[in-house]
Design an enzyme around this catalytic site. Structure first.
Site, PDB file in Angstrom:
ATOM      1  N   GLY A 184       0.841  -1.207   0.000  1.00 45.23           N
ATOM      2  CA  GLY A 184       0.000   0.000   0.000  1.00 45.23           C
ATOM      3  C   GLY A 184       0.872   1.252   0.000  1.00 45.23           C
ATOM      4  N   ARG A 242       0.526  -4.689  -5.474  1.00 44.44           N
ATOM      5  CA  ARG A 242       0.635  -5.984  -4.788  1.00 44.44           C
ATOM      6  C   ARG A 242       0.838  -6.988  -5.921  1.00 44.44           C
ATOM      7  NH1 ARG A 242      -0.715  -4.378   0.319  1.00 44.44           N
ATOM      8  NH2 ARG A 242      -2.373  -2.832   0.502  1.00 44.44           N
ATOM      9  N   ASP A 259       5.438  -5.200   5.782  1.00 47.84           N
ATOM     10  CA  ASP A 259       5.982  -6.514   6.137  1.00 47.84           C
ATOM     11  C   ASP A 259       5.984  -7.482   4.956  1.00 47.84           C
ATOM     12  OD1 ASP A 259       3.191  -6.717   6.255  1.00 47.84           O
ATOM     13  OD2 ASP A 259       3.237  -8.244   7.809  1.00 47.84           O
ATOM     14  N   THR A 306       4.368   2.032   5.403  1.00 49.86           N
ATOM     15  CA  THR A 306       3.000   1.515   5.521  1.00 49.86           C
ATOM     16  C   THR A 306       2.270   2.341   6.570  1.00 49.86           C
ATOM     17  OG1 THR A 306       1.625  -0.335   6.276  1.00 49.86           O
ATOM     18  CG2 THR A 306       3.870  -0.295   7.110  1.00 49.86           C
ATOM     19  N   ASP A 345       0.168   1.222   8.542  1.00 49.70           N
ATOM     20  CA  ASP A 345      -0.305   0.341   9.617  1.00 49.70           C
ATOM     21  C   ASP A 345       0.535   0.379  10.898  1.00 49.70           C
ATOM     22  OD1 ASP A 345      -2.228  -0.440   7.821  1.00 49.70           O
ATOM     23  OD2 ASP A 345      -1.213  -2.304   7.254  1.00 49.70           O
ATOM     24  N   ASP A 368       2.917  -1.580  11.716  1.00 50.31           N
ATOM     25  CA  ASP A 368       2.912  -2.970  12.187  1.00 50.31           C
ATOM     26  C   ASP A 368       4.264  -3.664  12.024  1.00 50.31           C
ATOM     27  OD1 ASP A 368       2.861  -3.020   9.447  1.00 50.31           O
ATOM     28  OD2 ASP A 368       1.257  -4.491   9.255  1.00 50.31           O
ATOM     29  N   ARG A 419      -5.003  -3.062   8.941  1.00 54.61           N
ATOM     30  CA  ARG A 419      -4.969  -4.518   8.697  1.00 54.61           C
ATOM     31  C   ARG A 419      -5.202  -5.249  10.009  1.00 54.61           C
ATOM     32  NH1 ARG A 419      -3.480  -6.946   3.953  1.00 54.61           N
ATOM     33  NH2 ARG A 419      -2.349  -5.145   3.182  1.00 54.61           N
TER      34      ARG A 419
END
Ligand SMILES: Nc1ncnc2c1ncn2[C@@H]1O[C@H](COP(=O)(O)OP(=O)(O)OP(=O)(O)O)[C@@H](O)[C@H]1O
Ligand SMILES: O=P(O)(O)OC[C@H]1O[C@](O)(CO)[C@@H](O)[C@@H]1O
Length: 323
Positions: free
Chosen positions: A15, A76, A107, A130, A132, A134, A176
């Site tokens: 993303g 992606r 990731d 990202t 996120d 994460d 996510r």
């Protein structure tokens, strides 16, 4: 210093996130100053497989530091998941005489590089890009701060209408399977409840509050998209408990990925972009550049892609504030 690095390839993957262009600017500038040729690879792993390479000129990149998205485009790639796709990617790197790669992504992107390193001996450096947040190995990922600011701006607007109508609003945010955006946006707007994938207790706290809800005010719930119940099921459970409540669901969606990067994301992109070029020149390989406690740190890919834990103090804060 590793003087063998004469030509670097860079791509953005997964993303898009605000701050990617700032990182590309710093990479192009650092490469130019060190007499390193730089090729931009368009559309992430897709462009690597198709040989879609372009020039990145620092004087042009300078003008887009403030812009969201990624000028290199992103994707992606299901083809990169196959050995055949990765062999095509390797051939393009060899054909273009690329000595090292910089990847800006999340990731999945770094898992891809780990698999690719079994085939390709070139050094790779990653930049966490990202919304996120994460990834381990950095306090913040590129785009997270901007995404939280966008979420907060939008939820503030929802509060105006929620208070006017005395409505319950369930607002779903991205992330996510990680609750960082929900925690930061939720606390930042003074939400009544925050539901995240990492907590089993948040729904119990929400139900306790809803039992006492008098329908004379707004009630704002921020729900992470990865929460085990999610906005719809939570809404139906609230309705079961109290069929009279006036309730709406809003999914903020991709608006959270767009917009100009915040000051923090611009600086993060610039610091990590420049650091990634220096790292390759210093012989680093298969590591992600990150900022931990305001210090530049390099962490091996296999450590950064391990399950990211929500900061314990933030988790406790939700309990302390009964949110
Ligand atoms: N195990 C894997 N093996 C090979 N390639 C992978 C693997 N996992 C992910 N990739 C590649 O990396 C690409 C980017 O991963 P993904 O789509 O998960 O986004 P991401 O980098 O995690 O970014 P974001 O957090 O913004 O979604 C995938 O589309 C795929 O091509
Ligand atoms: O844009 P796509 O491919 O629908 O992906 C959406 C996902 O990407 C992210 O925006 C970034 O990983 C997640 O928060 C979200 O789940």
């Amino acid at each position: 210093m590793d003087t063998n690095i004469k030509h670097i390839g860079v791509f953005t993957s997964g993303g898009d996130s605000p701050g990617m262009n700032a990182a590309l600017y710093a990479i192009s500038k650092a490469a130019e100053i060190n007499n390193i040729r730089l090729s931009g690879i368009r559309r992430g792993y897709e462009g690597l497989i198709d040989g879609d390479f372009v020039k990145l000129k620092p004087n042009e990149m300078q003008k887009i530091v403030h812009r969201g998205g990624t000028v290199l485009k992103t994707a992606r790639s299901s083809r990169f998941l196959t050995l055949e796709g990765r062999k095509l990617a390797l051939n393009n790197l060899l054909k273009n005489k690329i000595d090292a790669l910089i990847a800006i992504g999340g990731d999945g992107t770094f898992k891809g590089l780990l698999v690719f390193s079994e085939l390709c001996e070139l050094p790779f450096v990653g930049i966490p890009g990202t919304i996120d947040n994460d990834l381990a190995g950095t306090d913040f990922t590129l785009g997270f701060d901007s995404a939280v600011n966008t979420a907060i701006d939008n939820i503030d607007k929802i509060r105006d209408t929620a208070e006017s109508h005395n409505r319950i609003f369930l607002i779903e945010v991205m992330g996510r399977d990680c609750g960082y955006i929900a925690i930061n946006a939720g606390l930042g707007v003074g939400a009544d409840a925050i539901l995240i994938p990492e907590s089993g207790q948040d729904f119990v706290r929400l139900l306790d509050k809803i039992k006492n809800y008098e329908s004379e005010d707004a009630f704002i719930v921020v729900v992470a998209e990865g929460d085990e119940l999610g906005a719809e099921i939570t809404a139906s459970k609230i309705k079961e408990l109290n069929p009279e409540v006036d309730l709406r669901i809003t999914k903020l969606g991709h608006v959270q990925r767009g917009g100009n990067p915040s000051a923090l994301d611009r600086m993060l992109g610039i610091r990590l972009g420049a650091a990634s070029v220096t790292a390759l020149m210093n012989g680093e390989r298969n590591v992600m550049a990150g900022i931990l406690d305001n210090q530049l740190k390099f962490t091996p890919f296999d450590s950064v892609v391990k399950q990211h834990q929500v900061n314990e103090e933030l988790y406790e804060l939700l309990k302390t504030l009964n949110t």
